[in-house]
Design an enzyme around this catalytic site. Structure first.
Site, PDB file in Angstrom:
ATOM      1  N   SER A 263      15.574   2.617  10.270  1.00  0.00           N
ATOM      2  CA  SER A 263      15.782   2.289   8.852  1.00  0.00           C
ATOM      3  C   SER A 263      15.137   3.355   7.971  1.00  0.00           C
ATOM      4  O   SER A 263      15.660   3.712   6.916  1.00  0.00           O
ATOM      5  CB  SER A 263      15.155   0.933   8.518  1.00  0.00           C
ATOM      6  OG  SER A 263      16.042  -0.105   8.838  1.00  0.00           O
TER       7      SER A 263
ATOM      8  N   HIS B 111       0.844  -1.205   0.000  1.00  0.00           N
ATOM      9  CA  HIS B 111       0.000   0.000   0.000  1.00  0.00           C
ATOM     10  C   HIS B 111       0.868   1.240   0.000  1.00  0.00           C
ATOM     11  O   HIS B 111       0.445   2.301  -0.452  1.00  0.00           O
ATOM     12  CB  HIS B 111      -0.976  -0.007   1.181  1.00  0.00           C
ATOM     13  CG  HIS B 111      -0.314   0.100   2.516  1.00  0.00           C
ATOM     14  ND1 HIS B 111       0.474  -0.890   3.042  1.00  0.00           N
ATOM     15  CD2 HIS B 111      -0.305   1.104   3.432  1.00  0.00           C
ATOM     16  CE1 HIS B 111       0.925  -0.506   4.227  1.00  0.00           C
ATOM     17  NE2 HIS B 111       0.480   0.694   4.478  1.00  0.00           N
TER      18      HIS B 111
ATOM     19  N   LYS C 226       9.527  -9.417   4.132  1.00  0.00           N
ATOM     20  CA  LYS C 226      10.522 -10.104   4.954  1.00  0.00           C
ATOM     21  C   LYS C 226      11.217 -11.151   4.104  1.00  0.00           C
ATOM     22  O   LYS C 226      10.622 -11.703   3.179  1.00  0.00           O
ATOM     23  CB  LYS C 226       9.836 -10.809   6.137  1.00  0.00           C
ATOM     24  CG  LYS C 226      10.782 -11.180   7.254  1.00  0.00           C
ATOM     25  CD  LYS C 226      11.054  -9.988   8.131  1.00  0.00           C
ATOM     26  CE  LYS C 226      11.911 -10.319   9.316  1.00  0.00           C
ATOM     27  NZ  LYS C 226      11.781  -9.278  10.354  1.00  0.00           N
TER      28      LYS C 226
ATOM     29  N   LYS D  87       9.150  -2.975   3.183  1.00  0.00           N
ATOM     30  CA  LYS D  87      10.321  -2.936   4.050  1.00  0.00           C
ATOM     31  C   LYS D  87      10.338  -4.114   5.012  1.00  0.00           C
ATOM     32  O   LYS D  87       9.290  -4.539   5.488  1.00  0.00           O
ATOM     33  CB  LYS D  87      10.253  -1.625   4.857  1.00  0.00           C
ATOM     34  CG  LYS D  87      11.511  -1.264   5.577  1.00  0.00           C
ATOM     35  CD  LYS D  87      12.512  -0.605   4.676  1.00  0.00           C
ATOM     36  CE  LYS D  87      13.845  -0.424   5.384  1.00  0.00           C
ATOM     37  NZ  LYS D  87      14.632  -1.671   5.461  1.00  0.00           N
TER      38      LYS D  87
ATOM     39  N   LYS E 103       3.762  -3.343  11.771  1.00  0.00           N
ATOM     40  CA  LYS E 103       4.777  -2.625  12.546  1.00  0.00           C
ATOM     41  C   LYS E 103       4.990  -1.228  11.969  1.00  0.00           C
ATOM     42  O   LYS E 103       5.006  -0.228  12.688  1.00  0.00           O
ATOM     43  CB  LYS E 103       6.085  -3.436  12.467  1.00  0.00           C
ATOM     44  CG  LYS E 103       7.104  -3.108  13.515  1.00  0.00           C
ATOM     45  CD  LYS E 103       8.385  -3.898  13.287  1.00  0.00           C
ATOM     46  CE  LYS E 103       8.214  -5.395  13.481  1.00  0.00           C
ATOM     47  NZ  LYS E 103       9.529  -6.083  13.550  1.00  0.00           N
TER      48      LYS E 103
HETATM   49  N1  GLU Z   1      14.467  -6.779  10.951  1.00  0.00           N
HETATM   50  C1  GLU Z   1      13.938  -5.670  11.661  1.00  0.00           C
HETATM   51  C2  GLU Z   1      12.502  -5.928  12.050  1.00  0.00           C
HETATM   52  O1  GLU Z   1      12.056  -7.042  12.116  1.00  0.00           O
HETATM   53  C3  GLU Z   1      14.152  -4.349  10.934  1.00  0.00           C
HETATM   54  C4  GLU Z   1      13.442  -4.200   9.632  1.00  0.00           C
HETATM   55  C5  GLU Z   1      13.866  -2.968   8.841  1.00  0.00           C
HETATM   56  O2  GLU Z   1      14.620  -2.171   9.347  1.00  0.00           O
HETATM   57  O3  GLU Z   1      13.410  -2.863   7.709  1.00  0.00           O
HETATM   58  O4  GLU Z   1      11.771  -5.038  12.380  1.00  0.00           O
END
Ligand code: GLU
Length: 471
Positions: A364, A66, A107, A71, A95
């Site tokens: 990030s 969206h 992911k 990320k 998140k």
């Molecule tokens: N791996 C981290 C998480 O699970 C960071 C993800 C990121 O920075 O894109 O939130």
């Protein structure tokens, strides 16, 4: 999230998602859409190691686009599987939405034990995986931006960025293809500590609300709280260190792969971490009692439990025995849906993963915007702000005819450098998100806990985007 196995991580995420959706008034199709990943890419590739070909299997799942880029981290672990990667991608969507970071959720994972390979071999495997991801648009500043996760860190991110840059020499925004890079490769100061730092800010914010402290039957203030931490990886180490050194918590238990450490007077996190780095485990650490069955310490007598390792660590089998009144999910999915219910009935309070460990993706986001802006944070304004603060202090001293106490002066003149800016941006984000979540928790009788409230906040934000703006 359709093919879930009973008691799998995905099963838990799906149950928690469905529970939150049952409290919302969502169009059925949107609830269905967000209930599964949009795309999943599976790849197998070969790398020649010591003259023999070895085959590796990996995934990158995108849950929602969206907002773009999507990320989320890439993990290197033997437990990685498609189911897990999909569940983690869904958590990434929520998140980002909870902390208002404008990304979709994704992911990735590679099924590998990174400790079983030499540095050179691991570099080659990492580059090869990056190449496979790039070929399909899963490594791209505009579309999909990976980051570190379990078993990966700044080095792997730098190697992956290098692959992208090599393939796209004309892309001026190439550095934004991945986050969590070392600062000299375009990373941002404070990214490595970010997830642990975010856990600390989440706990500090929790302790600013007397109603919430009372709900957890705890006394006010973090100082002196007895804390058990599971996992001294990047997240657990930083969270434990900051809680000990800056908030006066007693880290009375640390659980690692080879067992646990216990000390009623509190462990020195830095020294345990140094020991772990040197010996590969905690067994033999002086100044603490060694407990061979480390996970038994999850059930130990303490105020706060911080699971910062794997998913599904608190389950039907041990949820009845957890003594901590507050559980802070520094890891993704450490509490299964069944345990979540048991703990809720027992009056335990959980600060949920999608909020508690959102510090990583928040920073990030700062790194990604820094890369697109091609300028270090604070670079242009730092000197200006510094001299303005000095002038203000001097002027006040003149008017008052007295010197500023040193501590006050230091606060006034705190440098607006990248690390301080990143930390304050992160703190602001964590505080605001917590307030929004607790508002839903306290204002609705049908919302029993912070997790459901966080899901409602996140799903609502993403759904709004789809119903109002998306094609
Ligand atoms: N791996 C981290 C998480 O699970 C960071 C993800 C990121 O920075 O894109 O939130």
């Amino acid at each position: 999230m359709s093919a879930e196995q009973p008691h799998s991580f995905m099963h838990s995420v799906k149950r928690m998602y469905d529970f939150a959706v049952s409290k919302m008034d969502l169009p059925t199709g949107i609830a269905e859409l967000l209930g599964e990943c949009r795309t999943v890419y599976q790849v197998r590739f070969q790398v020649k190691i010591n003259g023999e070909y070895q085959v590796f299997k990996g995934w990158r799942a995108t849950h929602s686009e969206h907002q773009l880029p999507a990320k989320g981290g890439i993990r290197f672990a033997t437990e990685v599987n498609q189911d897990e990667v999909e569940a983690l991608a869904a958590l990434m969507t929520f998140k980002c939405a909870v902390v208002n970071v404008p990304f979709g959720g994704s992911k990735g994972g590679l099924c590998i034990d990174p400790r079983a390979y030499s540095r050179e071999d691991l570099d080659m495997i990492t580059r090869r995986f990056a190449l496979e991801l790039e070929k399909k648009g899963y490594l791209s500043p505009a579309l999909n931006v990976p980051a570190p996760d379990m078993g990966t860190g700044p080095r792997e991110m730098a190697l992956m960025a290098d692959i992208y840059r090599t393939l796209h020499p004309g892309d001026i925004d190439a550095a934004a293809c991945i986050t969590g890079k070392p600062p000299e490769m375009g990373g941002v100061e404070g990214r490595t500590e970010a997830t642990g730092r975010g856990v600390q800010y989440a706990m500090q914010e929790f302790f600013r609300h007397s109603e919430d402290i009372a709900a957890a039957s705890l006394s006010p203030g973090l100082t002196g709280k007895r804390v058990v931490v599971q996992g001294l990886g990047n997240v657990g180490y930083h969270a434990a260190k900051f809680l000990e050194e800056e908030d006066g918590c007693l880290i009375i238990g640390i659980i690692e792969r080879d067992g646990g450490l216990w000390s009623e007077k509190g462990l020195n996190v830095e020294s345990v971490f140094a020991y772990l780095q040197e010996h590969g485990g905690v067994k033999g650490y002086p100044d603490a009692e060694y407990v061979a069955d480390g996970n038994s310490l999850l059930e130990a007598d303490c105020d706060i439990l911080v699971p910062a390792a794997l998913e599904s660590q608190i389950h039907e089998g041990n949820a009845e025995k957890i003594k901590a009144n507050l559980i802070v999910e520094a890891a993704n999915g450490p509490v299964t849906a069944e345990a979540d219910e048991i703990l809720r009935q027992r009056g335990k309070i959980i600060i949920p993963d999608m909020y508690a460990n959102a510090g990583g993706v928040t920073v990030s986001y700062f790194e990604w915007t820094k890369n697109l802006a091609h300028m270090q944070f604070g670079k242009m304004g730092r000197r200006f702000m510094q001299s303005r603060a000095e002038s203000a202090v001097d002027a006040l001293e003149q008017v008052m005819g007295d010197k500023f106490p040193e501590k006050l002066r230091q606060g006034f003149e705190k440098e607006a450098d990248e690390l301080n800016l990143v930390r304050s941006g992160l703190e602001d984000t964590m505080c605001e998100a917590y307030q929004e979540i607790r508002e839903i928790w306290h204002s609705r009788d049908d919302v029993p806990d912070l997790r459901t409230a966080a899901y409602i906040l996140a799903i609502g934000r993403v759904a709004h985007y789809y119903t109002e703006y998306a094609l």
